[in-house]
Design an enzyme around this catalytic site. Structure first.
Site, mmCIF file in Angstrom:
data_model
loop_
_atom_site.group_PDB
_atom_site.id
_atom_site.type_symbol
_atom_site.label_atom_id
_atom_site.label_comp_id
_atom_site.label_asym_id
_atom_site.label_seq_id
_atom_site.Cartn_x
_atom_site.Cartn_y
_atom_site.Cartn_z
ATOM 1 N N TRP A 158 38.441 -44.524 -15.983
ATOM 2 C CA TRP A 158 39.972 -44.013 -16.616
ATOM 3 C C TRP A 158 40.238 -42.421 -15.745
ATOM 4 O O TRP A 158 41.234 -42.197 -15.498
ATOM 5 C CB TRP A 158 39.435 -43.148 -18.314
ATOM 6 C CG TRP A 158 39.300 -44.177 -19.162
ATOM 7 C CD1 TRP A 158 38.430 -44.719 -20.174
ATOM 8 C CD2 TRP A 158 40.320 -44.990 -19.380
ATOM 9 N NE1 TRP A 158 38.568 -45.873 -20.664
ATOM 10 C CE2 TRP A 158 39.983 -46.393 -20.302
ATOM 11 C CE3 TRP A 158 41.848 -46.101 -18.657
ATOM 12 C CZ2 TRP A 158 40.395 -47.426 -21.106
ATOM 13 C CZ3 TRP A 158 41.802 -46.760 -19.320
ATOM 14 C CH2 TRP A 158 42.181 -48.010 -20.323
ATOM 15 N N ASP B 141 41.103 -34.994 -20.432
ATOM 16 C CA ASP B 141 40.744 -36.362 -20.752
ATOM 17 C C ASP B 141 39.933 -36.078 -21.692
ATOM 18 O O ASP B 141 38.466 -36.353 -21.039
ATOM 19 C CB ASP B 141 41.017 -37.601 -19.731
ATOM 20 C CG ASP B 141 41.565 -38.819 -20.727
ATOM 21 O OD1 ASP B 141 41.221 -38.768 -22.080
ATOM 22 O OD2 ASP B 141 41.040 -40.040 -20.391
ATOM 23 N N LYS C 154 40.323 -43.548 -30.303
ATOM 24 C CA LYS C 154 38.878 -43.761 -29.799
ATOM 25 C C LYS C 154 38.068 -42.778 -31.199
ATOM 26 O O LYS C 154 37.088 -43.311 -31.359
ATOM 27 C CB LYS C 154 38.317 -42.458 -28.756
ATOM 28 C CG LYS C 154 39.228 -43.828 -27.363
ATOM 29 C CD LYS C 154 38.456 -45.084 -26.925
ATOM 30 C CE LYS C 154 39.225 -46.477 -26.334
ATOM 31 N NZ LYS C 154 39.861 -45.350 -24.993
#
Ligand SMILES: *Cc1c(COP(=O)(O)O)cnc(C)c1O
Length: 357
Positions: A102, A169, A193
């Protein structure tokens, strides 16, 4: 239906009461005789949802007044680009801590309007650790990190503190532990998530960044657009915001971050201890960087994979398959994962040990 223990990396499990109340809202929202998903997002009832969701984020994370809280769309993947656009300054350069897949994707987006520099990377060891030995120079406008590396099972324990604006993030560990919001200029997180269903992305950002970018920002990617309209510039994703609000209510009710942080440590300690105590399992992440959300491990003897997988199925354990880039297994234990489910998984691991160890 027998209880399924869902260890999936995302979309995440949510508390049952959240599923039940969300389901009810689809049929009859607030006793209105209308569905949540057919009413105007400008109606008093939905504006109240948006405002409560934003307020709960502030309360739970202790967000100071100088920060804005927004529920937008596009996932964390659009957050990569949004972060870069909004934080570009005179150097037109972002610095990235590349700690996983990511993070790498985030770094790539900066090059659409500026330059992306890798400050440090752990790709040399398939991202099994968090680099700590780096220094930042004044040639970057912001420093971007990924707090928890969902795929590789590593987590930043100590965030950078310094003069360079910090962007993060926080998709896979937001609301899982206490963080000091003042350390960050911009935080973003895809809901699915640890906050709610997919479809909304949370942004928490310092209001002073608005209007400061050195590059022109397309309207929808400009965080100021959304701040000016209280997160209602265009039609917001009403359902994921509503379900997130319910989940945040639940989190507040059970004791907020101080409670959940301890609970998450208890759960991950239990499984890491089993991994470390057994010769059958091996943790793939560097011990000091281990994540409390995603526990990655392999079997030391591949021949046992089939037996282990069969035992997991019999115990109604779902979603334990590791990401293809790491292999093995990954136990994702987001906030709503009960300790009892982790205990059941650990018992299966012990059982395998007794059979074969
Ligand atoms: C899942 C994940 C993403 C991607 O999120 P989308 O909302 O699907 O774009 C980004 N970063 C991290 C850390 C993730 O775990």
């Amino acid at each position: 239906m027998p209880k399924v223990h869902n260890f999936s990396a995302g979309p995440c499990i949510l508390p049952n009461e959240v599923f039940e109340k969300s389901a009810e809202s689809i049929l009859n929202f607030n006793e209105s005789g209308l569905s949540l998903i057919e009413i105007s997002h400008r109606s008093t009832d939905f504006v109240a949802v948006m405002e409560e969701a934003r307020k709960l984020v502030r309360e739970i994370l202790n967000v100071p007044d100088e920060y804005e809280v927004l529920f937008l769309q596009g996932g964390a993947s659009l957050g990569f680009l949004t972060a870069a656009y909004n934080l570009m300054g005179s150097h037109k350069t972002g610095g990235y801590l590349v700690t996983g897949a990511w993070a790498k994707k985030a770094a790539k987006e900066a090059s659409f309007m500026g330059t992306s520099i890798t400050i440090a990377s752990s790709e040399d060891k398939n991202f099994n650790y968090i680099p700590k030995d780096y220094t930042l120079e004044n040639n970057i406008d912001y420093f971007h990190v990924t707090s928890n590396n969902t795929i590789f099972g590593t987590q930043i324990k100590k965030f950078y503190k310094g003069d360079i604006p910090l962007a993060c993030d926080m998709s896979s560990d937001i609301f899982s532990r206490k963080v000091n919001i003042e350390d960050f200029d911009l935080i973003y997180a895809g809901a699915q998530k640890n906050m709610g269903p997919a479809g909304t992305t949370l942004y928490i950002c310092k209001k002073e960044i608005f209007g400061k970018s050195s590059v022109p920002i397309p309207t929808m990617l400009d965080l100021k657009t959304h701040s000016d309209k209280d997160s209602m510039f265009n039609t917001p994703p009403v359902f994921p915001i509503y379900a997130s609000m319910l989940n945040l209510r639940w989190l507040k009710k059970i004791g907020g971050l101080s409670f959940i942080e301890k609970q998450n440590e208890k759960k991950s300690d239990l499984i890491y201890k089993q991994i470390d105590d057994s010769s059958l399992f091996r943790g793939t992440a560097n011990i000091e960087d281990r994540s409390s959300m995603n526990v990655t491990f392999t079997l030391t003897n591949d021949a046992l994979n089939e037996t282990f997988n069969k035992m997991l199925v019999e115990a109604n354990i779902n979603g334990l398959k590791g990401h293809r880039s790491v292999g093995g297994f990954r136990a994702s234990m987001y906030n709503a994962m009960p300790y009892e489910s982790v205990n059941i998984l650990v018992e299966i691991m012990r059982e395998l040990e007794n059979k074969k160890g």
